[in-house]
Enzyme design. Sequence first.
Site, short mmCIF file in Angstrom:
data_model
loop_
_atom_site.label_atom_id
_atom_site.label_comp_id
_atom_site.label_asym_id
_atom_site.label_seq_id
_atom_site.Cartn_x
_atom_site.Cartn_y
_atom_site.Cartn_z
N ASP A 90 0.83 -1.20 0.00
CA ASP A 90 0.00 0.00 0.00
C ASP A 90 0.86 1.25 0.00
OD1 ASP A 90 0.76 -0.76 2.67
OD2 ASP A 90 -0.60 0.77 3.43
N GLU A 147 0.16 -1.05 5.80
CA GLU A 147 1.29 -0.62 6.63
C GLU A 147 1.19 0.85 6.96
OE1 GLU A 147 5.26 0.99 7.56
OE2 GLU A 147 3.93 1.52 5.91
#
Length: 230
Positions: A90, A147
């Site tokens: 991400d 994350e």
Amino acid sequence: MGAADLARPGAAMQREGMEHLGYLAPLARDLVRIDSRSSRSNLAVAERLMAELSGFEVERLDYTDVAGVPKCVLVAARGAGGLALSGHMDTVPDTGWTDDPWSGRIEGGTLHGLGSTDMKGPVAAIIAAARALPAHVPVALLLTTDEETTKAGARLIADRSALARRFAPRGILVAEPTGMAPVRGHRGNVEFRAVATGVQAHSSTGQGRNANWDLLPFLTEMRALHDRLR
């Protein structure tokens, strides 16, 4: 050993390095071109990465985030007990971009786009590195998501990955950008609440107690801890 013999290993290593570089740039570019901001699904990125993992045992763990967005994490391994290479799929939001955040443009040897450094470029690099290792060298890949927000992807691997447990890594190398300087460990955080209780009174009596004064020794200790750990 003659001069020609000495030159051969260096030349072979240089050719091999160029081959890996030629593999790395297109993969990193492809990843940048896929929008995987934390608010979006990362499934397209995961599927692109899975296409590069032939020769590895691959475990895919699917989940839905708190907003109902479908996501997944990947664990890939070859052998057991070696080093695990880790990265996240991400990215942060596209705040402040004036260029196309998903162009994946390579110009002057620089990859442009959201996540090119943090961390789609590094994810491509660790996959290239794992693929380049000799077949007898154990290696694993821990590819997470969320994350940048909740860390839900890493938690899922820690809680549910049978492959990660079976591989039992001797260490984990996280490919976060650190200016090419190895960093041992990673910053984390601990949240807690400190409560101080005072005594309410009219200022004319002098009988009250300011709760802030009771916090001062605690804050002094916290400052010392901060200075020691930073």
